[in-house]
Write a protein that holds these residues in place. Structure first.
Motif, PDB file in Angstrom:
ATOM      1  N   ASP A 160      44.747   6.192  84.060  1.00 63.82           N
ATOM      2  CA  ASP A 160      44.342   7.096  82.979  1.00 63.82           C
ATOM      3  C   ASP A 160      43.443   6.418  81.957  1.00 63.82           C
ATOM      4  O   ASP A 160      42.530   7.046  81.404  1.00 63.82           O
ATOM      5  N   GLU A 161      43.672   5.140  81.692  1.00 61.14           N
ATOM      6  CA  GLU A 161      42.908   4.454  80.653  1.00 61.14           C
ATOM      7  C   GLU A 161      41.431   4.309  81.002  1.00 61.14           C
ATOM      8  O   GLU A 161      40.603   4.029  80.133  1.00 61.14           O
ATOM      9  N   LEU A 162      41.104   4.521  82.277  1.00 56.79           N
ATOM     10  CA  LEU A 162      39.711   4.384  82.700  1.00 56.79           C
ATOM     11  C   LEU A 162      38.899   5.657  82.509  1.00 56.79           C
ATOM     12  O   LEU A 162      37.671   5.614  82.501  1.00 56.79           O
ATOM     13  N   LYS A 163      39.568   6.797  82.364  1.00 53.70           N
ATOM     14  CA  LYS A 163      38.893   8.088  82.489  1.00 53.70           C
ATOM     15  C   LYS A 163      38.539   8.709  81.136  1.00 53.70           C
ATOM     16  O   LYS A 163      39.318   8.626  80.181  1.00 53.70           O
ATOM     17  N   PRO A 164      37.381   9.352  81.041  1.00 56.20           N
ATOM     18  CA  PRO A 164      37.044  10.113  79.825  1.00 56.20           C
ATOM     19  C   PRO A 164      37.952  11.322  79.670  1.00 56.20           C
ATOM     20  O   PRO A 164      38.373  11.931  80.658  1.00 56.20           O
ATOM     21  N   LYS A 165      38.247  11.667  78.418  1.00 54.95           N
ATOM     22  CA  LYS A 165      39.110  12.801  78.114  1.00 54.95           C
ATOM     23  C   LYS A 165      38.272  13.943  77.539  1.00 54.95           C
ATOM     24  O   LYS A 165      37.455  13.735  76.633  1.00 54.95           O
ATOM     25  N   LEU A 166      38.506  15.142  78.054  1.00 52.78           N
ATOM     26  CA  LEU A 166      37.714  16.321  77.723  1.00 52.78           C
ATOM     27  C   LEU A 166      38.660  17.418  77.254  1.00 52.78           C
ATOM     28  O   LEU A 166      39.721  17.612  77.842  1.00 52.78           O
ATOM     29  N   LEU A 167      38.271  18.160  76.212  1.00 53.37           N
ATOM     30  CA  LEU A 167      39.191  19.115  75.591  1.00 53.37           C
ATOM     31  C   LEU A 167      38.558  20.485  75.410  1.00 53.37           C
ATOM     32  O   LEU A 167      37.467  20.601  74.848  1.00 53.37           O
ATOM     33  N   TYR A 168      39.255  21.531  75.874  1.00 50.43           N
ATOM     34  CA  TYR A 168      38.913  22.920  75.572  1.00 50.43           C
ATOM     35  C   TYR A 168      40.110  23.555  74.858  1.00 50.43           C
ATOM     36  O   TYR A 168      41.249  23.469  75.335  1.00 50.43           O
ATOM     37  N   ILE A 169      39.830  24.223  73.738  1.00 51.87           N
ATOM     38  CA  ILE A 169      40.860  24.946  72.977  1.00 51.87           C
ATOM     39  C   ILE A 169      40.351  26.354  72.720  1.00 51.87           C
ATOM     40  O   ILE A 169      39.172  26.559  72.434  1.00 51.87           O
ATOM     41  N   SER A 170      41.235  27.347  72.789  1.00 48.79           N
ATOM     42  CA  SER A 170      40.821  28.714  72.472  1.00 48.79           C
ATOM     43  C   SER A 170      41.795  29.384  71.513  1.00 48.79           C
ATOM     44  O   SER A 170      42.927  28.961  71.337  1.00 48.79           O
ATOM     45  N   SER A 171      41.260  30.440  70.911  1.00 57.55           N
ATOM     46  CA  SER A 171      42.052  31.433  70.159  1.00 57.55           C
ATOM     47  C   SER A 171      42.782  30.837  68.969  1.00 57.55           C
ATOM     48  O   SER A 171      43.917  31.188  68.683  1.00 57.55           O
ATOM     49  N   ALA A 268      34.462  18.233  73.264  1.00 58.03           N
ATOM     50  CA  ALA A 268      35.428  19.301  73.025  1.00 58.03           C
ATOM     51  C   ALA A 268      34.679  20.587  72.690  1.00 58.03           C
ATOM     52  O   ALA A 268      33.557  20.560  72.188  1.00 58.03           O
ATOM     53  N   ILE A 269      35.320  21.712  72.999  1.00 56.87           N
ATOM     54  CA  ILE A 269      34.835  23.032  72.592  1.00 56.87           C
ATOM     55  C   ILE A 269      36.044  23.829  72.114  1.00 56.87           C
ATOM     56  O   ILE A 269      37.132  23.751  72.693  1.00 56.87           O
ATOM     57  N   ASN A 270      35.850  24.602  71.049  1.00 55.01           N
ATOM     58  CA  ASN A 270      36.831  25.637  70.728  1.00 55.01           C
ATOM     59  C   ASN A 270      36.146  26.989  70.861  1.00 55.01           C
ATOM     60  O   ASN A 270      34.999  27.172  70.466  1.00 55.01           O
ATOM     61  N   PHE A 344      33.327  14.483  63.119  1.00 55.20           N
ATOM     62  CA  PHE A 344      33.143  13.468  62.078  1.00 55.20           C
ATOM     63  C   PHE A 344      34.230  12.396  62.118  1.00 55.20           C
ATOM     64  O   PHE A 344      33.943  11.200  62.103  1.00 55.20           O
ATOM     65  N   PHE A 345      35.493  12.839  62.174  1.00 54.86           N
ATOM     66  CA  PHE A 345      36.601  11.901  62.056  1.00 54.86           C
ATOM     67  C   PHE A 345      37.092  11.355  63.398  1.00 54.86           C
ATOM     68  O   PHE A 345      37.636  10.261  63.454  1.00 54.86           O
ATOM     69  N   ARG A 346      36.939  12.120  64.474  1.00 56.71           N
ATOM     70  CA  ARG A 346      37.507  11.716  65.758  1.00 56.71           C
ATOM     71  C   ARG A 346      36.450  11.317  66.788  1.00 56.71           C
ATOM     72  O   ARG A 346      36.772  11.058  67.938  1.00 56.71           O
ATOM     73  N   GLU A 347      35.196  11.273  66.378  1.00 61.50           N
ATOM     74  CA  GLU A 347      34.109  10.811  67.236  1.00 61.50           C
ATOM     75  C   GLU A 347      33.958  11.647  68.511  1.00 61.50           C
ATOM     76  O   GLU A 347      33.428  11.166  69.518  1.00 61.50           O
ATOM     77  N   ALA A 348      34.443  12.883  68.488  1.00 58.61           N
ATOM     78  CA  ALA A 348      34.223  13.782  69.609  1.00 58.61           C
ATOM     79  C   ALA A 348      32.883  14.495  69.417  1.00 58.61           C
ATOM     80  O   ALA A 348      32.424  14.661  68.290  1.00 58.61           O
ATOM     81  N   SER A 349      32.268  14.884  70.511  1.00 60.24           N
ATOM     82  CA  SER A 349      31.116  15.784  70.414  1.00 60.24           C
ATOM     83  C   SER A 349      31.674  17.190  70.566  1.00 60.24           C
ATOM     84  O   SER A 349      31.901  17.667  71.678  1.00 60.24           O
ATOM     85  N   HIS A 350      31.927  17.835  69.439  1.00 59.97           N
ATOM     86  CA  HIS A 350      32.714  19.074  69.401  1.00 59.97           C
ATOM     87  C   HIS A 350      31.812  20.255  69.068  1.00 59.97           C
ATOM     88  O   HIS A 350      31.085  20.231  68.077  1.00 59.97           O
ATOM     89  N   ALA A 351      31.858  21.286  69.907  1.00 56.28           N
ATOM     90  CA  ALA A 351      31.063  22.496  69.706  1.00 56.28           C
ATOM     91  C   ALA A 351      31.984  23.695  69.543  1.00 56.28           C
ATOM     92  O   ALA A 351      33.184  23.637  69.837  1.00 56.28           O
ATOM     93  N   THR A 352      31.415  24.799  69.078  1.00 59.29           N
ATOM     94  CA  THR A 352      32.111  26.076  68.992  1.00 59.29           C
ATOM     95  C   THR A 352      31.331  27.079  69.830  1.00 59.29           C
ATOM     96  O   THR A 352      30.115  27.206  69.667  1.00 59.29           O
ATOM     97  N   VAL A 353      32.018  27.777  70.723  1.00 55.93           N
ATOM     98  CA  VAL A 353      31.357  28.752  71.582  1.00 55.93           C
ATOM     99  C   VAL A 353      31.925  30.136  71.312  1.00 55.93           C
ATOM    100  O   VAL A 353      33.144  30.341  71.350  1.00 55.93           O
ATOM    101  N   GLU A 354      31.022  31.059  70.999  1.00 53.65           N
ATOM    102  CA  GLU A 354      31.381  32.468  70.823  1.00 53.65           C
ATOM    103  C   GLU A 354      31.096  33.185  72.144  1.00 53.65           C
ATOM    104  O   GLU A 354      29.970  33.170  72.635  1.00 53.65           O
ATOM    105  N   LEU A 355      32.137  33.789  72.713  1.00 61.45           N
ATOM    106  CA  LEU A 355      32.057  34.306  74.073  1.00 61.45           C
ATOM    107  C   LEU A 355      31.704  35.784  74.181  1.00 61.45           C
ATOM    108  O   LEU A 355      31.300  36.242  75.242  1.00 61.45           O
ATOM    109  N   SER A 356      31.876  36.547  73.092  1.00 63.96           N
ATOM    110  CA  SER A 356      31.719  37.999  73.198  1.00 63.96           C
ATOM    111  C   SER A 356      31.437  38.593  71.837  1.00 63.96           C
ATOM    112  O   SER A 356      32.084  38.241  70.843  1.00 63.96           O
ATOM    113  N   ASP A 357      30.487  39.530  71.792  1.00 60.29           N
ATOM    114  CA  ASP A 357      30.238  40.249  70.540  1.00 60.29           C
ATOM    115  C   ASP A 357      31.469  41.028  70.091  1.00 60.29           C
ATOM    116  O   ASP A 357      31.707  41.201  68.900  1.00 60.29           O
ATOM    117  N   VAL A 358      32.235  41.512  71.057  1.00 56.96           N
ATOM    118  CA  VAL A 358      33.476  42.235  70.762  1.00 56.96           C
ATOM    119  C   VAL A 358      34.598  41.220  70.700  1.00 56.96           C
ATOM    120  O   VAL A 358      34.769  40.411  71.612  1.00 56.96           O
TER     121      VAL A 358
END
Length: 461
Positions: A160-171, A268-270, A344-358
């Motif tokens: 595990d220590e060798l691998k990059p960690k990737l995060l998706y969070i929703s809602s 990361a993306i939320n 800023f604080f966790r050095e992640a490249s974090h984006a926000t994705v809006e999935l639907s107008d509704v």
């Protein structure tokens, strides 16, 4: 009663009052207001929380019921109260705000949207069925005691220590639930595809994918944006001028902060709804040349790719949107957002994705959203494994804490020994530094991680 006893009693009373105030439920009104009225003074004075609605005439958003009563009549005459859930379900005409009777029945029952109970059941079933590559865990409890479930998807092909960690969070907004379903669909895709689909297998073997479908299950149960105490979780993270882990946050916010603290996520993306776009840092400050996000080139490339792969998102243009991509602040300012905190604080490249107008569309549309987003979701995770892959040790082979700088970026990222530094594919000039050691610069090539590292030895000063 002695002075000491009175003092202690007073402290207890104050502490109890503060706890009550912190935990007391705050209720909000949802309003439509002319854009011309949304001045910095209005936002700060009445606590207006702008919603992610793209409109050239009006802004939509929330004020507390208490603050609503303080809005002067000269502003009130141009303001309209809106039924938040009718708006979320697209049961209102966006211009006239009239309820559409013919449309009002199309939302149907919450199924096949997952409820908290059916989500819990499915995740646990998947955890049992695919236990060799997935772990189901809780990041903590909500105000009302629901688990913040997340999945950790990876194989044991590499340590595990060798691998990059990737995060998706929703809602994190409880009434924005398309992303919750997309992450469930993605989970099924990864688990069922492992060992059968070469692309999925490579991703699961060479990274650790964290998926949290529902950050605010209380809000979803109550069909509201806020948590059970009326806190907007995307205004609750420490600002860039605060301490990284400053207290006084909602329990859901604290849980995500602790998850980040325990893991150094590469990307990361939320996921939200209410608009259709890919939103990059910064949300809280202008994106001028001196304030531009340090990995802006990388984020713009990844964002453009996500939007290009989502044909409907790619069509969004005008104002601050270019082919579905926008800078957060240039759209509208968000203070206390998760994206800026993590970047800023966790050095992640974090984006926000809006999935639907509704915000909460009919469940019958979910298959279409999955079709729109599947390739984007998988490709973005793969991009999280693209970069510079270096193992940094001293002359005796001990792993070193190392700062990593690229010539194409403006920020230093930190690693212990194994470096998986996200970067655009191609030639890179990399500077490696560690206290007490001679800084070393090397030319290398950014590539997709396959489990191998370039070995670099730093010598002592």
């Amino acid at each position: 009663m002695s002075f000491v006893m009175r003092l202690l009693l007073g402290i207890l009373i104050c502490a109890s009052s503060a706890t009550f105030a912190k935990n007391a439920k705050v209720e909000h009104d949802y309003i439509r207001i002319p854009l011309s009225e949304v001045t910095p003074n209005f936002v700060s004075k009445y606590g207006f929380i702008r919603d992610h609605v793209i409109d050239d005439q009006y802004a939509f958003g929330y004020v507390t019921k208490q603050d609503f009563k303080r809005i002067p009549s000269v502003v009130l005459k141009n303001l309209t109260l809106v039924d938040a859930m009718k708006w979320a379900h697209n049961d209102m005409d966006p211009k006239t705000l009239q309820v559409r009777p013919a449309h009002a029945t199309t939302f149907g029952t919450p199924e096949p949207y997952h409820t908290y109970e059916t989500l819990t059941s499915e995740l646990k079933t998947l955890g049992t069925q695919f236990q060799s590559i997935v772990t189901v865990a809780s990041a903590g409890k909500t105000v009302e005691g629901r688990d913040l479930w997340y999945l950790r998807v990876t194989s044991q092909k590499l340590a595990d220590e060798l691998k990059p960690k990737l995060l998706y969070i929703s809602s994190m907004h409880g009434d924005e639930v398309v992303g919750k379903e997309m992450l469930v669909y993605l989970t099924r895709d990864l688990l069922n595809g492992y060992g059968k689909d070469a692309r999925v297998t490579a991703l699961v073997d060479h990274s650790i994918v964290y998926l949290m479908p529902s950050m605010n299950p209380d809000g979803t149960v109550h069909q509201q944006r806020f948590n059970a105490n009326g806190v907007d979780l995307n205004r609750d993270f420490p600002g860039l001028d605060e301490e990284a882990f400053s207290g006084g946050r909602a329990v859901e916010t604290q849980a995500i902060m602790n998850l980040h603290k325990a893991n150094n996520f590469q990307i990361a993306i939320n996921f939200h709804t209410g608009a259709l776009c890919f939103n990059t840092p910064w949300d809280s400050k202008p994106n001028g040349s001196s304030d531009l996000f340090g990995d802006d080139e990388l984020m713009q490339a990844m964002g453009n790719e996500y939007a290009t792969l989502n044909a409907n998102m790619h069509k969004v243009n005008g104002d601050n949107f270019v082919n579905g991509v926008t800078y957060g602040y240039e759209w509208y300012q968000v203070l206390g957002g998760m994206q800026d905190w993590a970047s800023f604080f966790r050095e992640a490249s974090h984006a926000t994705v809006e999935l639907s107008d509704v915000k909460w569309p009919s469940a019958s549309t979910l298959a279409g959203f999955w079709s729109d987003n599947r390739e984007s979701l998988l490709t973005y995770l793969e991009r999280g494994t693209d970069g510079v892959h270096v193992k940094v040790t001293d002359a005796q082979g001990a792993l070193l804490d190392v700062g990593v700088d690229l010539s194409t970026t403006k920020r230093t990222l930190h690693y212990h020994g194994y470096v998986n530094r996200p970067a655009i594919t191609g030639s890179q000039t990399v500077t490696l530094s560690s206290p007490g050691y001679v800084t070393q610069t090397l030319n290398t090539t950014s590539s997709r991680f396959n489990g191998e590292f370039q070995n670099v030895v730093l010598v002592k000063n």
